[in-house]
Scaffold this active site. Structure first.
Site, PDB file in Angstrom:
ATOM      1  N   GLY A  46       0.508  -1.054  -0.100  1.00 28.32           N
ATOM      2  CA  GLY A  46       0.004   0.105  -0.083  1.00 28.32           C
ATOM      3  C   GLY A  46       1.050   1.026   0.110  1.00 28.32           C
ATOM      4  O   GLY A  46       1.928   1.048   0.424  1.00 28.32           O
ATOM      5  N   GLN A  51       2.728   9.612   1.884  1.00 26.58           N
ATOM      6  CA  GLN A  51       4.306   9.096   2.275  1.00 26.58           C
ATOM      7  C   GLN A  51       5.263   9.727   1.059  1.00 26.58           C
ATOM      8  O   GLN A  51       6.544   9.753   0.732  1.00 26.58           O
ATOM      9  CB  GLN A  51       3.939   7.625   1.397  1.00 26.58           C
ATOM     10  CG  GLN A  51       3.940   7.485   3.010  1.00 26.58           C
ATOM     11  CD  GLN A  51       3.559   5.826   3.025  1.00 26.58           C
ATOM     12  OE1 GLN A  51       2.500   5.625   2.473  1.00 26.58           O
ATOM     13  NE2 GLN A  51       4.540   4.746   3.568  1.00 26.58           N
ATOM     14  N   CYS A  91       6.329  -0.273   7.726  1.00 27.97           N
ATOM     15  CA  CYS A  91       5.944   0.367   6.493  1.00 27.97           C
ATOM     16  C   CYS A  91       6.773   1.393   5.612  1.00 27.97           C
ATOM     17  O   CYS A  91       8.299   1.310   6.196  1.00 27.97           O
ATOM     18  CB  CYS A  91       5.527   2.013   7.950  1.00 27.97           C
ATOM     19  SG  CYS A  91       5.354   3.000   6.722  1.00 27.97           S
ATOM     20  N   LEU A  92       6.917   1.288   4.897  1.00 32.02           N
ATOM     21  CA  LEU A  92       7.586   2.088   3.367  1.00 32.02           C
ATOM     22  C   LEU A  92       8.375   2.980   4.076  1.00 32.02           C
ATOM     23  O   LEU A  92       9.492   3.825   3.618  1.00 32.02           O
ATOM     24  CB  LEU A  92       7.126   2.648   2.523  1.00 32.02           C
ATOM     25  CG  LEU A  92       6.441   0.869   0.960  1.00 32.02           C
ATOM     26  CD1 LEU A  92       5.976   1.369   0.040  1.00 32.02           C
ATOM     27  CD2 LEU A  92       7.891   0.008   1.788  1.00 32.02           C
ATOM     28  N   HIS A 133      -4.803   1.560   7.685  1.00 27.43           N
ATOM     29  CA  HIS A 133      -2.931   1.934   7.937  1.00 27.43           C
ATOM     30  C   HIS A 133      -2.601   3.164   7.809  1.00 27.43           C
ATOM     31  O   HIS A 133      -1.915   4.644   7.659  1.00 27.43           O
ATOM     32  CB  HIS A 133      -1.646   0.543   7.656  1.00 27.43           C
ATOM     33  CG  HIS A 133      -0.383   0.948   7.257  1.00 27.43           C
ATOM     34  ND1 HIS A 133       0.745   0.864   8.542  1.00 27.43           N
ATOM     35  CD2 HIS A 133       0.181   1.658   7.100  1.00 27.43           C
ATOM     36  CE1 HIS A 133       1.720   0.804   7.827  1.00 27.43           C
ATOM     37  NE2 HIS A 133       1.566   2.170   7.015  1.00 27.43           N
ATOM     38  N   GLU A 134      -3.246   3.167   5.832  1.00 25.07           N
ATOM     39  CA  GLU A 134      -3.146   4.319   4.693  1.00 25.07           C
ATOM     40  C   GLU A 134      -3.882   4.791   5.158  1.00 25.07           C
ATOM     41  O   GLU A 134      -3.411   6.452   4.990  1.00 25.07           O
ATOM     42  CB  GLU A 134      -3.392   3.946   3.378  1.00 25.07           C
ATOM     43  CG  GLU A 134      -2.259   2.702   3.063  1.00 25.07           C
ATOM     44  CD  GLU A 134      -1.108   2.158   3.218  1.00 25.07           C
ATOM     45  OE1 GLU A 134      -0.933   3.779   3.241  1.00 25.07           O
ATOM     46  OE2 GLU A 134      -0.504   1.455   3.077  1.00 25.07           O
ATOM     47  N   HIS A 137      -2.071   7.590   7.355  1.00 21.18           N
ATOM     48  CA  HIS A 137      -0.867   8.215   6.565  1.00 21.18           C
ATOM     49  C   HIS A 137      -1.967   9.541   6.211  1.00 21.18           C
ATOM     50  O   HIS A 137      -1.579  10.883   7.040  1.00 21.18           O
ATOM     51  CB  HIS A 137      -0.299   8.191   5.732  1.00 21.18           C
ATOM     52  CG  HIS A 137       0.543   6.595   5.868  1.00 21.18           C
ATOM     53  ND1 HIS A 137       2.174   7.019   6.617  1.00 21.18           N
ATOM     54  CD2 HIS A 137       0.814   5.211   5.448  1.00 21.18           C
ATOM     55  CE1 HIS A 137       2.527   5.847   7.121  1.00 21.18           C
ATOM     56  NE2 HIS A 137       2.041   4.839   5.710  1.00 21.18           N
TER      57      HIS A 137
HETATM   58  O1  GNR Z   1       3.847  -2.657   1.938  1.00 16.37           O
HETATM   59  C1  GNR Z   1       3.579  -2.352   3.571  1.00 16.37           C
HETATM   60  N1  GNR Z   1       2.986  -3.938   4.211  1.00 16.37           N
HETATM   61  C2  GNR Z   1       2.722  -3.790   5.530  1.00 16.37           C
HETATM   62  C3  GNR Z   1       2.572  -4.811   6.612  1.00 16.37           C
HETATM   63  C4  GNR Z   1       1.973  -4.924   7.154  1.00 16.37           C
HETATM   64  C5  GNR Z   1       1.141  -3.580   7.974  1.00 16.37           C
HETATM   65  C6  GNR Z   1       0.754  -2.926   6.727  1.00 16.37           C
HETATM   66  C7  GNR Z   1       1.501  -2.608   5.673  1.00 16.37           C
HETATM   67  S1  GNR Z   1       1.825  -1.418   4.603  1.00 16.37           S
HETATM   68  C8  GNR Z   1       2.744  -1.064   4.146  1.00 16.37           C
HETATM   69  C9  GNR Z   1       3.256   0.119   2.954  1.00 16.37           C
HETATM   70  C10 GNR Z   1       3.272   1.000   3.544  1.00 16.37           C
HETATM   71  O2  GNR Z   1       3.810   1.761   4.180  1.00 16.37           O
HETATM   72  N2  GNR Z   1       1.691   2.010   3.645  1.00 16.37           N
HETATM   73  O3  GNR Z   1       1.891   3.061   3.897  1.00 16.37           O
HETATM   74 NI    NI Z   2       2.837   2.801   5.455  1.00 16.84          NI
END
Ligand code: GNR
Ligand code: NI
Length: 167
Positions: A46, A51, A91-92, A133-134, A137
């Site tokens: 995601g 980001q 998270c990236l 999660h997104e 952000h």
């Molecule tokens: O790549 C991602 N893997 C992930 C694994 C478990 C829970 C959430 C994520 S999201 C993350 C990519 C990211 O940072 N999205 O904002």
């Molecule tokens: Ni993230």
């Protein structure tokens, strides 16, 4: 197509609140394409516009094994949530850090697609985690902020040290 640079925690721009998209036009469709390319290349499941330092309510997600099910969510809102699950998240924007976070097990989401058409989707499991999660952000929240202040401080120190070495 373009790969976009991803902001790294604790960059203060990760705490900006994204504004709704007023019109789903070609510039938004281009943003969705660039974000998808950036997410696949990273690789991640995601990516939120925050980001890549674009503070608009745009998210891309693909939780499929073969990376063939791209979802774009514009102006997404969670309209129902139920249950609870704990998932080890990454998270990236927080590279190398994986921590358990508790979230809703199921969510119902209302959003616009890249044509500007409204749709609703019911998600559970990893897709539900990723949506939450997104959307965090877009509200300026990074998953590590659910952890204890002690853990959060250790993560900040570690990432700042790493940034100094690689800068
Ligand atoms: O790549 C991602 N893997 C992930 C694994 C478990 C829970 C959430 C994520 S999201 C993350 C990519 C990211 O940072 N999205 O904002
Ligand atoms: Ni993230």
């Amino acid at each position: 197509m373009a790969l976009l640079p991803i902001l790294r925690y604790p960059d203060p721009r990760l705490h900006k609140r994204a504004v709704p998209v007023a019109a789903v036009d070609d510039s938004i469709r281009q943003l969705v394409k660039d974000m998808a390319e950036t997410m696949y290349e990273a690789p991640g499941i995601g990516l939120a516009a925050t980001q890549v330092d674009v503070h608009k309510r745009v998210v891309v997600i693909d939780v499929s094994e073969d990376r063939s099910e791209l979802l774009a969510f514009i102006n997404a809102e969670i309209i129902e949530r139920s249950g609870e699950q704990t998932c080890e998240e990454g998270c990236l924007s927080v590279p190398g850090i994986y921590e358990k976070v508790s979230r809703a097990e199921r969510v119902r989401v209302k959003a616009l697609d890249e044509r500007g058409e409204p749709f609703e989707l019911e998600a559970e499991g990893l897709l539900a985690v990723c949506i939450q999660h997104e959307l965090d952000h877009l509200d300026g929240k990074v998953f590590v902020e659910y952890l204890s202040p002690l853990k959060l401080n250790r993560i900040k120190t570690r990432l700042l040290k790493k940034a100094r070495i690689t800068a």
